[in-house]
Design a protein around this motif. Sequence first.
Motif: not given
Lengths: 389, 590
Positions: A149, A153, A197, A200-201, A204
């Motif tokens: 991930x 990013x 983005x 949000x990552x 998580x």
Amino acid sequence: MWEGDRSKFPEIIDGKPVIDLDSQKYVKIWQGPQHPGVTGNIALEVTLCGDEVVDLKTHVGYLHRGFEKLLERRTWMQGFTIVCRICVPEPDTNEYLFAAGVEELSGITVPAKAEWIRTLTLEMARLASFLMWLGGQAAAFGMGTVGQWTVAHRDFLLDIFEELSGGRIYHMYIVPGGVRADLPKGLDRRLEDVLKKIEILLKDVDRVLFNNAIFKLRSRGLGIVTRDMVDSYGVVGPVARAAGLARDLRKDHPYLVYEKLDFDIITATGSDAFTRAQVRFKEMYQCIDLIRQILSRMPDSGDFYTPVPNVLHWKIPAGATFVQAEASRGEYGYYMVSDGTAYPRRIAVRGPSYSHAIALLQKLAINTNIADLAGLMVSLQTCPPEIER
Amino acid sequence: MSLRDIISPFYVWKRAFSKPFTTKKPLSDRPGAPRYRGFHKNDLNKCIGCGTCETICQNEAIDLVPVPGIETTLEDSGLRPRIDYGRCCWCALCVDICTTDSLTMSNEYVWIDADADVFRFVPGYDEKEWQHQDRGYRRSEEYRLLHPQRTDMKMLDPVTGVGSFLEIVQGYSREQAIREAMRCVDCGICVASCPAHMDIPDYIRAIRNDDLEEGLRLLYQTNPLPGVCGRICTHRCEEVCSLGVKGEPIAIRWLKRYIVDQVESSSFRDILQQEFVPNGKKVAVIGAGPGGLSAAYYLNRMGYSVTIYEKYPLPGGMLRYGVPEYRLPYDQLDKDISYLLTLGIILERDKQVGKDIGFQDIYQQYDAIFFSTGLSVSYKLEIPGEELPGVIPGLQILAEVTQGLKPVIGRQVAVIGGGNVAMDAARTCRRLGADVTVVYRRREEDMPADREEIEEAKSEGVKFIIQAIPVKISRSSAGKLEFFWNEATMVSQGEGQRPRPEAIPGAVRQLEVDTLIPAIGQGSDLAFLSEDRQNQIEFRKYKVKVDYLGQTSDPRIFAGGDIVNPTADAISAIADGYRAASGIDKFLRK
């Protein structure tokens, strides 16, 4: 550290373990130079007793590209194209420091807009570097997914770098005198999309890594840097801040436009791998915040470059300077000497990994489990090219 | 530790079902950013092969190579950059420093080939699909590694200028000269266009290094009159300067002048240290103009005993008698010449060959002869009334002013012609207090005079009448000269030809003046040669024909300067002098 019977462990005499390999109590293995459990090309010569590290020696030399010497064979302008190569994950600190040193030695003032843009690239680079670290930190404890991930990013950020500078990895964007080009139209909007983005990552990642039993169990208590070790081992950056020291060059010796930005130094007291991860994680949010501040407060117009003398014949008056900046890993410095010619007499690059990956790692590795060695190394965020300039 | 820490990590599955971020092959749907530093492009027609890209490249990835279809000209080396992608690091410094902005980059980044050699290519010549790609890295307008603006030269303002014969161009200070020298990119394109092939990049480097002694030594290697050329040279070098493509060319001429101005004439000998061994041979030079002085200097350096025969009391030729003092002060001319005369060159003043001494005598006394007697006979207008008093050729006015005579020209003056002599005459007359009008047959852009001469003349109040064909001159009842001219239209002569002026019927205009100065060109006066000899020597288009050594059809006679070369300027004469000196040496050593 094995807490049971330690009679088989080496005797410590004068602070050093006495290891008799013939006793067959110990085994010596090499982690690296090609190994997923080391950061880059570096080798750890590990002596084990069972799976506990009883001695560790860092070996460098697999990466030596002689940047400092190469710089002596480049004109002042040509130098900016190779300093970025000293650090792949965060080249911009090198670009900035080289340019700042040249500007200081030659008495060039950079336009305000260039300072804002430079600060922006430094914060973007810090964020990109942390994203790479985050993936490595998770993977070192066995969770490769997070790395997938974060590296993706990071690539979104590299897209922005590509748009801004024309290069993804080696930006070669900060030049002596300013920056090479203005921000492209609409870049702020696209950068904001990427930041969203990443937010949000990070949410998580918080769920799957920082609320993860395995990660907590393995990283807590790992590689504790005591406060008195900080100065004697040359510990800087997030590692020092996780040990409770509020040290950050961006605050202590503000450069570029950091004085105009609103932020606090993030510190913690646990001083183990977990705390260091937390400190860096918070600093990632801080980066996002700083980037937003910069984008909203940067002047819209103005020069971004001060003409320097014809770069083909540019001679810089004799003198020396030491310039420093806070990279994602900690204090980064350039010592630059000019003897009045068109070529630098000496440029010495000092990154935090020099002490972190050698003296500090050698100390912290003792009595850790071999399986945690990779996690420990990543938690110091070492970068071998900084050691071998 | 809590139950949450066990369950929370399973959250990773959420992203297992989201769309992947990666781009599938082929990468064509993922073009590089508009500013991406991709593969190089070069506009071969804009590129002049200056090689600055090669100089800046820290990887030595760029070589300048000949390319079929690109001719070497004075402003183009005929070479084009070839880039080795085995070495290139895509820093784009070559693009940033390109003097013509011809070298750019595309945003293309995928190039696959099994043959490693193809990755060394000449952008723009080796056909690549990205050559016509619009996107890709190019230098931002505000970011320049080169300095397009010339360092300002201090000039006498036109009001003061027109009131005196003081030198107009004041010269560079040390800081200014170094700043100007810093702009140079060392490409050396200028060297070929200089008739004397002066070592321009090196003497500019000497200025940068503040080593004027080295600069002076370099100047004298090819030019023994650098102070003169630093002032009045036609500076063809500057016309081809690579900095001139996108900005202002380096002030090469003024930098040369700076070197000479800064060095005391008394120390020339020590700096240049020109010791020579006499070889016992004698050469005569006829005419102490730039060609003669140059030949004499280089012959002298080779050990020849040189005697110059000069018809005027002072040496310099056209430099002294044809160039006004405000462009070339006499003391500066003397500084150059007096150094040459300290070297043992014999100057016979007031000795006109053909009158005071016979050409045949010289021919017998010397091993070889070099003559550069220049163009001293003014062309006639070939119109009625030309013989009237008050019609004075331009050269005559200029010579009289030099000799300290005050020519009587009255209030109203017309100068006919558009060359440098016409400008010199016009501006000299302005300084003598007259209202001056320049009358020229063609358009202003057709004038052969230097652009700056025309501009300076205008700023000093000289009026211009263009497209005016002289018709006749007569004397008015008030005792003035009446100059009649016919308005003209320009008639195209086809491509590559200068349009020709054609009189408009009935459009005859009149100008009333006190003095009329024709300055439409000059011819040579070869009366000093006997008729036999004149017949012996070959001519081509009214010029003496010489070979590549400056040798005429008589092997012992060499020639140079305005009577030989078509450009008829000081630097060509100096170059001719150098060539003839080498030619004479070659001939006499046989």
